[in-house]
Scaffold this motif. Sequence first.
Motif, PDB file in Angstrom:
ATOM      1  N   SER A 187       0.800  -1.218   0.000  1.00 44.18           N
ATOM      2  CA  SER A 187       0.000   0.000   0.000  1.00 44.18           C
ATOM      3  C   SER A 187       0.834   1.271   0.000  1.00 44.18           C
ATOM      4  O   SER A 187       0.410   2.287  -0.557  1.00 44.18           O
ATOM      5  CB  SER A 187      -0.950  -0.004   1.196  1.00 44.18           C
ATOM      6  N   VAL A 239       1.394   2.822  -3.452  1.00 45.83           N
ATOM      7  CA  VAL A 239       0.248   3.280  -4.242  1.00 45.83           C
ATOM      8  C   VAL A 239      -0.103   4.712  -3.822  1.00 45.83           C
ATOM      9  O   VAL A 239      -0.596   4.928  -2.709  1.00 45.83           O
ATOM     10  CB  VAL A 239      -0.974   2.348  -4.047  1.00 45.83           C
ATOM     11  N   LEU A 256      -3.077   6.004  -1.232  1.00 40.15           N
ATOM     12  CA  LEU A 256      -3.705   4.900  -0.508  1.00 40.15           C
ATOM     13  C   LEU A 256      -3.327   4.918   0.971  1.00 40.15           C
ATOM     14  O   LEU A 256      -2.149   4.968   1.323  1.00 40.15           O
ATOM     15  CB  LEU A 256      -3.297   3.560  -1.132  1.00 40.15           C
ATOM     16  N   ARG A 278      -0.388  -4.230  -7.101  1.00 36.53           N
ATOM     17  CA  ARG A 278       0.078  -2.846  -6.954  1.00 36.53           C
ATOM     18  C   ARG A 278      -0.294  -2.008  -8.176  1.00 36.53           C
ATOM     19  O   ARG A 278      -0.854  -0.912  -8.048  1.00 36.53           O
ATOM     20  CB  ARG A 278       1.601  -2.832  -6.764  1.00 36.53           C
ATOM     21  N   LEU A 292      -4.049  -1.235  -8.467  1.00 37.86           N
ATOM     22  CA  LEU A 292      -4.488  -0.183  -7.549  1.00 37.86           C
ATOM     23  C   LEU A 292      -4.020   1.186  -8.024  1.00 37.86           C
ATOM     24  O   LEU A 292      -4.748   2.172  -7.905  1.00 37.86           O
ATOM     25  CB  LEU A 292      -3.981  -0.460  -6.132  1.00 37.86           C
ATOM     26  N   ALA A 311     -10.724   1.045  -7.311  1.00 37.48           N
ATOM     27  CA  ALA A 311     -10.243  -0.180  -6.654  1.00 37.48           C
ATOM     28  C   ALA A 311      -9.399   0.175  -5.429  1.00 37.48           C
ATOM     29  O   ALA A 311      -9.530  -0.453  -4.367  1.00 37.48           O
ATOM     30  CB  ALA A 311      -9.421  -1.022  -7.632  1.00 37.48           C
ATOM     31  N   ALA A 312      -8.570   1.193  -5.553  1.00 36.55           N
ATOM     32  CA  ALA A 312      -7.753   1.635  -4.415  1.00 36.55           C
ATOM     33  C   ALA A 312      -8.648   2.147  -3.287  1.00 36.55           C
ATOM     34  O   ALA A 312      -8.393   1.864  -2.107  1.00 36.55           O
ATOM     35  CB  ALA A 312      -6.757   2.706  -4.856  1.00 36.55           C
ATOM     36  N   TYR A 351     -10.177  -0.798  -1.539  1.00 37.00           N
ATOM     37  CA  TYR A 351      -9.176  -1.441  -0.698  1.00 37.00           C
ATOM     38  C   TYR A 351      -8.923  -0.615   0.561  1.00 37.00           C
ATOM     39  O   TYR A 351      -8.820  -1.161   1.664  1.00 37.00           O
ATOM     40  CB  TYR A 351      -7.891  -1.657  -1.497  1.00 37.00           C
ATOM     41  N   LEU A 397     -10.022  -8.063  -5.606  1.00 36.74           N
ATOM     42  CA  LEU A 397      -9.249  -7.078  -6.379  1.00 36.74           C
ATOM     43  C   LEU A 397      -8.187  -7.759  -7.249  1.00 36.74           C
ATOM     44  O   LEU A 397      -7.956  -7.346  -8.383  1.00 36.74           O
ATOM     45  CB  LEU A 397      -8.611  -6.052  -5.453  1.00 36.74           C
TER      46      LEU A 397
END
Length: 180
Positions: free
Chosen positions: A54, A57, A60, A130, A133, A139-140, A143, A171
Motif C-alpha cells: 500500500s 500506491v 492509498l 500494486r 491499484l 479499486a484503491a 481497498y 481485487l
Amino acid sequence: MSNTTPELDEPIHVVPYDPTWAALGRALAERLAAGLRGLPGAVGGAVEVEHIGSTSVPGLAAKPVLDVQVGCAAGDVEAVAGHVRGLGFEDLGESGVPGRRYLRRRSEQSANVHVVALGGRLWADNLLFRDHLRAHPEAAARYARAKREAAGATGRLLAYSEHKAATVAELLAEARAAGA
C-alpha cells in the motif's frame, strides 16, 4: 514458521497516505539491490527489487510500513534472505505464505522484505495488485475502506490480514481479468 507464530502478530494501525513513502520505498529498494549485486555467484546478477504494498500506491491509506519485494532464482532465496538478515532484518520464515521469505525491521521507518522467486506467481501477483491499484482509483478506494475497517475491527496484523483477505482476493481477480 506458521502464520500463528506469536512473534509475527503485532499491533497495527492504518494512516492516511504519506507522500514521502514513494521516495523511502525507492531508496530502500535501491539499497537492497546495491547490496545484493555484491553477492558472489549468480545471486547478484539475477535479482530484482520492487517497492510493493500500500505504501507504493499514491493516495492509498496504509500501515506506515514499507514493503519491498526481492525477486531472485528460487535456489537463491536462502542466500538473499541471509543478506537481508545481515542488514538488520528479522527473518520470520515463510510466515504462512509458501514460497515467500518474510523479513521485517521495526525502527523509525519500519519495513518488510518479501523474498520470492523472480517471475513466479507471488512476484507477479504482488506487482499486478500494486499496478492495478495505481491504475484504478476506485479499486484503491475500495481497498482503503477494507483496510480501515479491518484495522478498526482487529488492531492486530494476523486478524487484520484475515479480515481484508476477501477484498484482496476480489481485487486480484479483477486485476487478472483486466490484465493489470
